[in-house]
Motif scaffolding. Structure first.
Motif, PDB file in Angstrom:
ATOM      1  N   GLU A  65       0.828  -1.198   0.000  1.00  0.00           N
ATOM      2  CA  GLU A  65       0.000   0.000   0.000  1.00  0.00           C
ATOM      3  C   GLU A  65       0.869   1.257   0.000  1.00  0.00           C
ATOM      4  OE1 GLU A  65      -3.508   1.966   2.756  1.00  0.00           O
ATOM      5  OE2 GLU A  65      -3.366  -0.223   2.588  1.00  0.00           O
ATOM      6  N   PHE A  66       0.502   2.211  -0.863  1.00  0.00           N
ATOM      7  CA  PHE A  66       1.197   3.496  -0.928  1.00  0.00           C
ATOM      8  C   PHE A  66       0.375   4.592  -0.266  1.00  0.00           C
ATOM      9  CE2 PHE A  66       2.187   7.366  -3.593  1.00  0.00           C
ATOM     10  CZ  PHE A  66       3.358   7.675  -2.909  1.00  0.00           C
ATOM     11  N   THR A  67      -0.930   4.627  -0.548  1.00  0.00           N
ATOM     12  CA  THR A  67      -1.828   5.551   0.145  1.00  0.00           C
ATOM     13  C   THR A  67      -3.136   4.822   0.430  1.00  0.00           C
ATOM     14  OG1 THR A  67      -2.742   6.425  -1.919  1.00  0.00           O
ATOM     15  CG2 THR A  67      -0.889   7.631  -0.945  1.00  0.00           C
ATOM     16  N   PRO A  68      -3.762   5.068   1.592  1.00  0.00           N
ATOM     17  CA  PRO A  68      -3.316   6.080   2.551  1.00  0.00           C
ATOM     18  C   PRO A  68      -2.289   5.590   3.578  1.00  0.00           C
ATOM     19  CG  PRO A  68      -5.414   5.176   3.242  1.00  0.00           C
ATOM     20  CD  PRO A  68      -5.095   4.533   1.929  1.00  0.00           C
ATOM     21  N   ASN A 203     -12.919   0.905  -3.923  1.00  0.00           N
ATOM     22  CA  ASN A 203     -13.784   0.843  -2.745  1.00  0.00           C
ATOM     23  C   ASN A 203     -13.189   1.571  -1.547  1.00  0.00           C
ATOM     24  OD1 ASN A 203     -15.695  -0.571  -4.109  1.00  0.00           O
ATOM     25  ND2 ASN A 203     -15.278  -2.560  -3.170  1.00  0.00           N
ATOM     26  N   ASN A 204     -11.873   1.463  -1.360  1.00  0.00           N
ATOM     27  CA  ASN A 204     -11.221   2.119  -0.226  1.00  0.00           C
ATOM     28  C   ASN A 204     -10.433   3.354  -0.644  1.00  0.00           C
ATOM     29  OD1 ASN A 204     -12.219   0.041   1.263  1.00  0.00           O
ATOM     30  ND2 ASN A 204     -10.257  -0.913   1.749  1.00  0.00           N
ATOM     31  N   TRP A 587      -8.880   9.815  12.439  1.00  0.00           N
ATOM     32  CA  TRP A 587      -9.779  10.831  11.885  1.00  0.00           C
ATOM     33  C   TRP A 587      -9.333  11.421  10.557  1.00  0.00           C
ATOM     34  CZ3 TRP A 587      -8.307  16.094  11.610  1.00  0.00           C
ATOM     35  CH2 TRP A 587      -7.104  16.415  12.253  1.00  0.00           C
ATOM     36  N   PHE A 588      -8.115  11.162  10.085  1.00  0.00           N
ATOM     37  CA  PHE A 588      -7.740  11.626   8.749  1.00  0.00           C
ATOM     38  C   PHE A 588      -6.868  10.598   8.050  1.00  0.00           C
ATOM     39  CE2 PHE A 588      -4.132  13.404  11.190  1.00  0.00           C
ATOM     40  CZ  PHE A 588      -3.061  13.001  10.402  1.00  0.00           C
ATOM     41  N   ARG A 589      -6.901  10.663   6.704  1.00  0.00           N
ATOM     42  CA  ARG A 589      -6.069   9.816   5.858  1.00  0.00           C
ATOM     43  C   ARG A 589      -4.745  10.495   5.544  1.00  0.00           C
ATOM     44  NH1 ARG A 589      -8.794   6.164   2.225  1.00  0.00           N
ATOM     45  NH2 ARG A 589      -7.577   7.017   0.499  1.00  0.00           N
ATOM     46  N   GLN A 590      -4.815  11.766   5.158  1.00  0.00           N
ATOM     47  CA  GLN A 590      -3.633  12.554   4.844  1.00  0.00           C
ATOM     48  C   GLN A 590      -3.891  13.990   5.240  1.00  0.00           C
ATOM     49  OE1 GLN A 590      -3.247  11.754   0.581  1.00  0.00           O
ATOM     50  NE2 GLN A 590      -1.355  10.664   0.967  1.00  0.00           N
ATOM     51  N   ALA A 591      -2.820  14.717   5.524  1.00  0.00           N
ATOM     52  CA  ALA A 591      -2.954  16.129   5.850  1.00  0.00           C
ATOM     53  C   ALA A 591      -1.623  16.814   5.619  1.00  0.00           C
ATOM     54  CB  ALA A 591      -3.407  16.328   7.299  1.00  0.00           C
ATOM     55  N   THR A 621     -11.060  10.457   7.116  1.00  0.00           N
ATOM     56  CA  THR A 621     -11.195   9.010   6.929  1.00  0.00           C
ATOM     57  C   THR A 621     -12.405   8.647   6.078  1.00  0.00           C
ATOM     58  OG1 THR A 621     -12.338   8.927   9.062  1.00  0.00           O
ATOM     59  CG2 THR A 621      -9.992   8.386   9.056  1.00  0.00           C
ATOM     60  N   ASN A 622     -13.423   9.491   6.050  1.00  0.00           N
ATOM     61  CA  ASN A 622     -14.583   9.242   5.188  1.00  0.00           C
ATOM     62  C   ASN A 622     -14.392   9.792   3.785  1.00  0.00           C
ATOM     63  OD1 ASN A 622     -14.771  11.953   5.667  1.00  0.00           O
ATOM     64  ND2 ASN A 622     -16.873  11.919   6.458  1.00  0.00           N
TER      65      ASN A 622
END
Length: 887
Positions: A65-68, A203-204, A587-591, A621-622
């Motif tokens: 996996e590269f992201t997230p 999907n993800n 609560w977050f994938r990237q920032a 995350t959503n």
């Protein structure tokens, strides 16, 4: 001035400290060994991987996996195989998915990357900087890009390749055939190419890669693994010829008496595009009488500051491989090469006299007689680009009003004539770069030339214009750190009128009243200028990024014959610091968050501007996202606001923006946001609201709607320069400025090769002036001391003219026209595109256009009803067919 100096010092210290630190990376390069299919029959490209030829090589998998969540196991695994023969590279993917019903099979045009997809990147030069990218969606939509400068993806590249996909019980498969003629590689007997493969698991919203990559890589191509086993490949010289035939009908509302506007025009045309492989490394692109009839119209825009509006290049011949010729000076679109100068709107004027009943027919664009583009990269690291184009001498036709009752009362001398409005012009651009230091560094150069054959009334143009420059970049510590720079020059020649006009243009403004370092010299026949940029920073490794640098554009720098230059006489400094968060949390994938500082000076030493800015981005995350920022501008001076008058000071400004977006994968997604700016003393404000909607009710249909509304009130908008008592009087006014635009796009794909597209954009702009005033002290801190408002006994409106009695003696001292206006425009394009065989297309096009003036006192609803819905549109119907011969 102490603050920017302090921040630059802090960032310098951070850089110097970081230079001694090694990048902590234990990622090893992966290798995959392919082999030739020999005498075996090649696979049929249908997505069925059961053919025995695929048993010649092993599957490779273990995608990461590269992201997230970088470096972890992906939700679903992927396998890949690669084979080759004398003419083709064959690639197979097996994308596991537990429930095949969840595979997203959205359709779209080429290069739209819809739904689930898998991608292979090939660095066949093995130079760690360039690559060829091929993307296959689960619905068989093809996307392709050329990668340059280690990370810049250019989707204008359109090679010929073949794809088949299939849904299977445990996922989906993709089978690809890439002709070797579409790639560039050396003649070495045993070759190693860079290799990367990426899968999007829709999907993800997850990306997994074959070659593991750091969360914050310093580039893309440099991080590839290796493709081995390529033995005895013979470079394939590309030879493709693509002629076209076109039929076009234009209809419009006839204009009584105008011999050029009788209600319709038609034309038939033909032309030719060709790609010729001079060597396997270098390709010659040719175009003869190119047509760009199916290209989208430019979006509506109005500029009140007097500067030229920059529009992106859209014409296919110039878009493809445009990155090869880029030579940006920094600070926006300024560049030594701007391809839209080629084929531009004619610059000359006619002697048409409407009082005598004369009408003129002026071409909208200059005819491109032909263009050639020579580009490529050699095995030893030389990147080469050479572009040559010739545009035709263009004439305007002038004729008398053709109504008999008018003709009887007009003189017949010279009633029909042709007047030149654009000279025969030759454009030349040469670009070269050389990699060295194990491909961690490069140096390069560029040279441009514009040569015109001037005659008659075109002496206001430059006869000759030249520019050139050198650039370099050096990376070290596994490309974690970099230093780069450019230096450029320009030289333009013309008669006294042409050079005087250049000195007085808004790009230069040598006539500025308070400028001691420049002045207009009406005897000069040439101008010479320089520009450049220098930057140093950290681009990879860890969680921090930073850079600082600056650029300059000397007062005499002039690029607008074949380049783009907004403003000369400019010196800028900038610094930025960014923190990235690529490891997902609850609560977050990237920032990421960034602080920036910039300042500006001119060559007289005036301290013109400083700006502090903070911005950030969060992907939750959503998969919702937020993009936000704010800035403080305590000092704003400009040399151009008064169009040759003294330096002008704006009030201190603060602005902020915020945009919120829903999950872009959903059938319905929305992005909405606002930009707000406010200056002290209500000097000016800006309120902008945007709403963007994307809806895909079925896989074959996508709808996007983008609406933007803005208000920009300003108490001191430039209006006019007048003379009062032998002195220049700079007149300003309060403006209530409103803009409304909406862009609608509808795409319906019957299959990946047959699509119907609609584009439509209404654009309305209103400018309502009031509270006129004039400049008394252009650099005063207080707005009340900067300008003085006219009293009721000093200004009078009379038949569309404002008359000014400044000294109140009952005599009009000067006057100016009513600056109020409203502009209305509608552009639409309906295109049926069929790629009936790879590389060959048929276009059916219906374009509409309405342009006019509205009433500034009307509401937007009234303007839309009167000026758009109730006006007869201009229509263009076009049929164009191309056929690509592969020889």
């Amino acid at each position: 001035m102490r603050h920017p100096f302090l921040i630059v010092c802090i960032l310098t210290a951070l850089c110097l400290k970081s230079f001694g630190q090694q990048r902590d990376s234990t990622i090893q390069k992966r290798q995959y060994t392919t082999r030739s299919i020999g005498e075996s029959a090649p696979p049929k490209i249908d997505g069925d991987l059961e053919e025995g030829v695929w048993d010649l090589v092993e599957w490779t998998g273990d995608f990461i996996e590269f992201t997230p969540d970088t470096g972890t196991s992906p939700t679903e695994q992927t396998l890949m195989k690669i084979l080759y023969d004398d003419k083709n590279l064959y690639v197979a993917f097996k994308c596991f998915q537990e429930d095949p019903k969840t595979i997203e099979r959205r359709l779209g045009r080429r290069d739209t990357f819809p739904g689930d997809w898998v991608e292979i990147n090939i660095d066949s030069y093995n130079d760690d900087r360039t690559a060829f990218s091929f993307t296959a969606s689960s619905s068989s939509v093809k996307s392709d890009e050329f990668v340059s400068n280690n990370e810049e993806f250019d989707s204008s590249w359109n090679p010929i390749w073949f794809l088949g996909t299939k849904i299977v019980e445990d996922g989906w498969t993709a089978e690809i055939r890439i002709p070797l003629s579409q790639l560039r590689f050396s003649k070495a007997q045993d070759q190693i190419w860079g290799l990367q493969a990426t899968r999007r698991y829709f999907n993800n919203e997850e990306r997994s890669v074959w070659q593991p990559v750091d969360a914050n890589p310093p580039g893309w191509v440099s991080e590839f693994g290796e493709l081995q086993g390529l033995i005895g490949l013979i470079p394939q010289k590309q030879l493709e010829i693509q002629p076209y035939m076109l039929s076009q009908l234009d209809t419009y509302e006839a204009q009584e008496g105008n011999p050029f506007r009788d209600g319709s025009d038609s034309r038939f045309a033909g032309g030719l595009d060709a790609k010729i492989g001079i060597t396997n490394d270098l390709t010659l692109d040719l175009t003869i009488n190119p047509d760009f009839g199916q290209v989208d119209a430019d979006p509506g825009a109005i500029a009140l500051d007097g500067f030229e509006i920059f529009f992106q290049e859209r014409r296919p011949f110039f878009v493809e491989n445009k990155n090869v010729f880029d030579f940006g000076l920094g600070g926006g679109p300024d560049n030594l090469f701007f391809s839209r100068r080629i084929g531009r709107t004619p610059q000359g004027f006619t002697t048409e006299n409407s009082a005598l009943g004369e009408y003129a027919d002026v071409p909208n664009f200059t005819t491109i007689l032909g263009a050639a583009k020579f580009s490529g990269k050699t095995a030893n690291g030389w990147s080469v680009g050479l572009l040559e184009s010739v545009t035709a001498k263009e004439f305007a036709e002038i004729r008398l009003d053709n109504r008999p009752e008018i003709l009887n009362g007009l003189p017949l001398m010279g009633t029909e004539r042709r007047e030149i409005v654009e000279p025969l012009t030759n454009y030349l651009v040469g670009r070269v770069q050389k990699d060295f230091n194990d491909r961690n560094s490069y140096v390069g150069g560029i040279f441009t030339a514009t040569n015109r054959k001037l005659e008659e009334n075109l002496d206001f143009l430059h006869k000759d214009a030249y520019s050139g420059g050198l650039d370099f970049r050096h990376n070290w510590k596994n490309r974690t750190y970099y230093v780069e720079g450019i230096v450029a020059f320009s030289k333009v020649f013309g008669d006294e009128e042409a050079i005087s006009q250049t000195q007085r243009s808004i790009t230069h403004l040598f006539q500025r009243e308070d400028a001691s370092h420049v002045s207009v010299d009406t005897t000069r026949t040439s101008l010479s200028g320089t520009g450049g940029r220098f930057e140093i920073g950290k681009s990879g490794g860890g969680n921090w990024r930073y850079n600082f640098g600056g650029y300059w554009k000397s007062p005499e720098l002039e690029l607008n014959d074949i380049g783009f230059l907004r403003q000369a006489d400019d010196i800028r400094q900038y610094a930025s610091l960014r923190r990235v968060f690529n490891q997902p949390t609850s609560w977050f994938r990237q920032a990421n968050f960034q602080v920036e500082l910039s300042s500006a000076f001119d060559f007289q030493g005036n301290y013109n501007r400083i700006q502090y800015e903070l911005n950030g981005f969060i992907n939750f995350t959503n998969n919702y996202l937020i993009d936000f920022g704010a800035a403080h501008k305590p000092r704003i001076f400009t040399n151009t606001f008064l169009r040759g008058g003294p330096r002008w000071r704006y009030n201190e400004e603060n602005y902020w923006y915020a945009f919120l977006g829903t999950d872009l994968r959903k059938k319905l997604s929305v992005i909405a946001g606002t930009v707000n700016s406010q200056a002290t003393q209500n000097n000016f404000s800006f309120y902008n609201y945007e709403f963007r909607l994307n809806y895909q009710p079925i896989n074959a249909l996508s709808i996007s709607l983008s609406t933007e509304y803005s208000q920009s009130p300003n108490r001191t908008q430039y209006v006019s320069e007048q003379n009062f008592g032998g002195q220049s009087r700079y007149i300003l006014g309060a403006i209530d400025q409103e803009t409304l635009s909406t862009t609608l796009r509808i795409n319906y794909n019957l299959n990946p090769n047959l699509s119907l597209q609609y584009y439509g954009q209404p654009f309305i702009f209103k400018a309502d002036f009031s509270d006129f005033n004039y400049v008394v002290n252009s650099t005063a801190f207080d707005l009340e001391e900067r300008v003085r408002w006219y009293g009721d006994d000093q200004i009078r409106f009379n038949n569309g003219i404002y008359e000014i009695d400044e000294d109140r003696n009952g005599v009009v001292d000067y006057s100016f026209g009513d600056p109020d206006f409203a502009f209305v425009q509608f552009r639409s394009n309906l295109v049926l595109r069929w790629e009936y065989i790879p590389g060959s297309e048929i276009f059916l096009v219906w374009s509409q256009g309405i342009t006019g003036n509205g009433n500034v006192d009307d509401s937007f609803g009234a303007i839309i009803n009167d000026q758009l819905l109730n006006q007869k549109a201009n229509n263009t119907f076009l049929i164009k067919a191309t056929y690509r011969f592969n020889l």
